[in-house]
Design a protein around this motif. Structure first.
Motif, PDB file in Angstrom:
ATOM      1  N   LEU A 171      33.871  43.633  21.354  1.00  0.00           N
ATOM      2  CA  LEU A 171      34.674  44.476  22.047  1.00  0.00           C
ATOM      3  C   LEU A 171      34.410  46.005  22.057  1.00  0.00           C
ATOM      4  N   GLY A 172      33.545  46.242  21.177  1.00  0.00           N
ATOM      5  CA  GLY A 172      33.155  47.667  20.994  1.00  0.00           C
ATOM      6  C   GLY A 172      32.178  48.105  21.809  1.00  0.00           C
ATOM      7  N   LYS A 173      31.239  47.028  22.688  1.00  0.00           N
ATOM      8  CA  LYS A 173      30.347  47.574  23.331  1.00  0.00           C
ATOM      9  C   LYS A 173      30.839  47.076  24.700  1.00  0.00           C
ATOM     10  N   SER A 174      29.954  47.761  25.786  1.00  0.00           N
ATOM     11  CA  SER A 174      30.252  47.109  27.273  1.00  0.00           C
ATOM     12  C   SER A 174      30.070  46.021  27.567  1.00  0.00           C
ATOM     13  N   SER A 175      30.669  45.095  28.377  1.00  0.00           N
ATOM     14  CA  SER A 175      30.479  43.763  28.912  1.00  0.00           C
ATOM     15  C   SER A 175      30.529  43.885  30.391  1.00  0.00           C
ATOM     16  N   TRP A 176      29.393  43.418  30.989  1.00  0.00           N
ATOM     17  CA  TRP A 176      29.543  43.151  32.416  1.00  0.00           C
ATOM     18  C   TRP A 176      29.943  41.962  32.867  1.00  0.00           C
ATOM     19  N   ILE A 177      30.437  40.804  31.786  1.00  0.00           N
ATOM     20  CA  ILE A 177      31.099  39.697  32.046  1.00  0.00           C
ATOM     21  C   ILE A 177      32.556  40.287  32.450  1.00  0.00           C
ATOM     22  N   LEU A 178      33.099  41.135  31.521  1.00  0.00           N
ATOM     23  CA  LEU A 178      34.524  41.352  31.668  1.00  0.00           C
ATOM     24  C   LEU A 178      34.839  42.586  33.059  1.00  0.00           C
ATOM     25  N   ALA A 179      33.576  43.182  32.938  1.00  0.00           N
ATOM     26  CA  ALA A 179      33.612  44.321  34.364  1.00  0.00           C
ATOM     27  C   ALA A 179      33.709  43.444  35.414  1.00  0.00           C
ATOM     28  N   ILE A 180      32.988  42.501  35.839  1.00  0.00           N
ATOM     29  CA  ILE A 180      32.957  41.759  36.988  1.00  0.00           C
ATOM     30  C   ILE A 180      34.545  40.758  37.316  1.00  0.00           C
ATOM     31  N   LEU A 181      35.051  40.291  35.833  1.00  0.00           N
ATOM     32  CA  LEU A 181      36.163  39.701  36.008  1.00  0.00           C
ATOM     33  C   LEU A 181      37.297  40.684  36.448  1.00  0.00           C
ATOM     34  N   SER A 182      37.195  42.027  35.702  1.00  0.00           N
ATOM     35  CA  SER A 182      38.199  42.809  36.026  1.00  0.00           C
ATOM     36  C   SER A 182      38.031  43.190  37.692  1.00  0.00           C
ATOM     37  N   PHE A 183      36.999  43.480  38.093  1.00  0.00           N
ATOM     38  CA  PHE A 183      36.643  43.789  39.715  1.00  0.00           C
ATOM     39  C   PHE A 183      37.217  42.576  40.344  1.00  0.00           C
ATOM     40  N   ALA A 184      37.076  41.264  39.937  1.00  0.00           N
ATOM     41  CA  ALA A 184      37.441  39.994  40.797  1.00  0.00           C
ATOM     42  C   ALA A 184      38.936  40.151  40.674  1.00  0.00           C
ATOM     43  N   SER A 185      39.606  40.499  39.707  1.00  0.00           N
ATOM     44  CA  SER A 185      41.044  40.389  39.718  1.00  0.00           C
ATOM     45  C   SER A 185      41.594  41.250  40.546  1.00  0.00           C
ATOM     46  N   TYR A 186      41.268  42.694  40.464  1.00  0.00           N
ATOM     47  CA  TYR A 186      41.915  43.721  41.583  1.00  0.00           C
ATOM     48  C   TYR A 186      41.172  43.523  42.894  1.00  0.00           C
ATOM     49  N   LEU A 187      40.212  42.842  43.094  1.00  0.00           N
ATOM     50  CA  LEU A 187      39.976  42.460  44.690  1.00  0.00           C
ATOM     51  C   LEU A 187      40.810  41.342  45.117  1.00  0.00           C
ATOM     52  N   LEU A 188      41.079  40.482  44.233  1.00  0.00           N
ATOM     53  CA  LEU A 188      41.927  39.340  44.808  1.00  0.00           C
ATOM     54  C   LEU A 188      43.254  39.978  44.918  1.00  0.00           C
ATOM     55  N   GLN A 189      43.725  40.880  44.157  1.00  0.00           N
ATOM     56  CA  GLN A 189      45.126  41.409  44.157  1.00  0.00           C
ATOM     57  C   GLN A 189      45.080  42.204  45.687  1.00  0.00           C
ATOM     58  N   GLY A 190      44.015  43.075  45.928  1.00  0.00           N
ATOM     59  CA  GLY A 190      43.892  43.599  47.104  1.00  0.00           C
ATOM     60  C   GLY A 190      43.931  42.797  48.466  1.00  0.00           C
ATOM     61  N   TYR A 191      43.145  41.434  48.201  1.00  0.00           N
ATOM     62  CA  TYR A 191      43.304  40.493  49.491  1.00  0.00           C
ATOM     63  C   TYR A 191      44.745  40.135  49.477  1.00  0.00           C
ATOM     64  N   LEU A 192      45.484  39.855  48.260  1.00  0.00           N
ATOM     65  CA  LEU A 192      46.824  39.070  48.321  1.00  0.00           C
ATOM     66  C   LEU A 192      47.754  40.300  48.852  1.00  0.00           C
ATOM     67  N   SER A 193      47.521  41.460  48.877  1.00  0.00           N
ATOM     68  CA  SER A 193      48.406  42.462  49.405  1.00  0.00           C
ATOM     69  C   SER A 193      48.258  42.610  50.865  1.00  0.00           C
ATOM     70  N   MET A 194      47.300  42.132  51.507  1.00  0.00           N
ATOM     71  CA  MET A 194      47.125  42.143  52.887  1.00  0.00           C
ATOM     72  C   MET A 194      47.761  40.924  53.512  1.00  0.00           C
ATOM     73  N   LEU A 195      48.169  39.838  52.755  1.00  0.00           N
ATOM     74  CA  LEU A 195      48.718  38.762  53.484  1.00  0.00           C
ATOM     75  C   LEU A 195      50.104  39.004  53.858  1.00  0.00           C
ATOM     76  N   GLY A 196      50.257  38.626  55.056  1.00  0.00           N
ATOM     77  CA  GLY A 196      51.492  39.184  55.788  1.00  0.00           C
ATOM     78  C   GLY A 196      51.725  40.466  56.111  1.00  0.00           C
ATOM     79  N   MET A 197      50.749  41.404  56.044  1.00  0.00           N
ATOM     80  CA  MET A 197      50.761  42.663  56.462  1.00  0.00           C
ATOM     81  C   MET A 197      50.600  42.716  57.888  1.00  0.00           C
ATOM     82  N   PRO A 198      51.329  43.610  58.558  1.00  0.00           N
ATOM     83  CA  PRO A 198      50.702  43.796  59.800  1.00  0.00           C
ATOM     84  C   PRO A 198      49.515  44.109  60.362  1.00  0.00           C
ATOM     85  N   ASP A 199      48.847  43.595  61.547  1.00  0.00           N
ATOM     86  CA  ASP A 199      47.651  43.612  61.741  1.00  0.00           C
ATOM     87  C   ASP A 199      47.027  44.932  61.999  1.00  0.00           C
TER      88      ASP A 199
END
Length: 304
Positions: A171-199
């Motif tokens: 936990l005291g060192k940088s982790s590319w695994i958690l970095a990618i998981l964080s990226f994926a979670s916020y990318l998924l959130q962005g995709y979900l926010s566009m569902l139902g949004m006006p074109d």
């Protein structure tokens, strides 16, 4: 107007947290200062208390802290996301008139015409209750900032936290695994926010919604893995919040349509204000001055 003005908020949060963590001073290898005494030390105590509950696991302690913070902020976040959704739906409904005014702004040939088109656009926002900020607030980020800074300082200056391992990840060192998981979670959130949004708004939001995950990716790759874990769990909660808003979006759209039908806003047209005409006395004085100049010129020619 774009709802995407919320993007720099995450960057501001990260910048402020790094600024606070950088204010920790050391003397003979020992940290001290306001940030360390009032953020890092209490953060260490909270992490120790949670870790004792979970059998000494600081990873689960960070997850527990993230869940508690997000649960406290959930009503505020949902309310703000609902406000942003209302703004999006209103903009979608006045899009034809907004597009017409934008074309008139581009086609304006005089400063008066440009000013008239800008005033008409502001009147369009005002008459339809559209906020210039898109209904986005900074309160949840401001609440999280001290917690984020405390966690950063606690991981950096606590031997127990910095040497702790969770799921084979230090936990005291940088982790590319958690970095990618964080990226994926916020990318998924962005995709979900566009569902139902006006074109008409999806095209504007795609690039903006990608910037936030990319920023999270680079930040977590250069930060301790404990912060990456915090961002990853926070991203999952952001997805839950977005799903809640998407569930209510059709109802929100119907409510706005009903209100706009009951109280339709007047159609706004640019009104060009013509420059004030000079007063008759001023015109007469100007004409007299011109005649005198012509008379004097004629006399000079006659003498020659």
């Amino acid at each position: 107007m774009k709802i995407s003005k919320k993007v720099p908020a995450l960057g501001s949060l990260a910048g402020l947290a790094l600024l606070l963590s950088g204010c920790v001073q050391t003397k003979n290898g020992k940290p001290y200062g306001f940030v360390y005494d009032y953020l890092a030390v209490p953060g260490q105590h909270v992490m120790d208390w949670f870790a004792n509950i979970f059998g000494g696991s600081y990873g689960w302690a960070i997850i527990a802290l993230t869940v508690i913070v997000r649960m406290v902020l959930l009503p505020i976040m949902v309310k703000q996301m609902r406000g942003a959704t209302v703004q999006q739906e209103k903009i979608s409904m006045v899009r034809p008139q907004m597009t017409a005014l934008q074309k008139q702004q581009k086609a304006a040939k005089t400063p008066e015409e440009q000013q008239a088109a800008s005033q008409a656009m502001m009147a369009l926002y005002r008459n339809n209750g559209i906020s210039m900020t898109g209904g986005i607030g900074c309160l949840p980020l401001l609440i999280q900032m001290p917690i984020f800074a405390a966690l950063y300082a606690a991981i950096r200056y606590s031997p127990e936290l910095s040497s702790s391992i969770f799921m084979n990840i230090p936990l005291g060192k940088s982790s590319w695994i958690l970095a990618i998981l964080s990226f994926a979670s916020y990318l998924l959130q962005g995709y979900l926010s566009m569902l139902g949004m006006p074109d008409d708004q999806k095209k504007q939001m795609r690039m903006t919604l990608l910037l936030s995950p990319v920023m999270i990716l680079f930040f977590t790759m250069s930060s301790p893995a404990g912060l990456g874990l915090y961002f990853f769990v926070g991203g999952l909660f952001a997805c839950i919040q977005t799903l809640i808003i998407n569930f209510y979006r059709p109802r929100i759209r119907k409510e706005i349509q009903a209100k706009m039908k009951e109280n339709p806003a007047p159609v706004v047209e640019p009104v060009v204000t013509k420059p004030a005409e000079p007063e008759p006395k001023a015109v007469a004085a100007k004409q007299t001055s011109v005649k005198n100049r012509n008379r004097n010129a004629g006399k000079q020619q006659h003498h020659r």
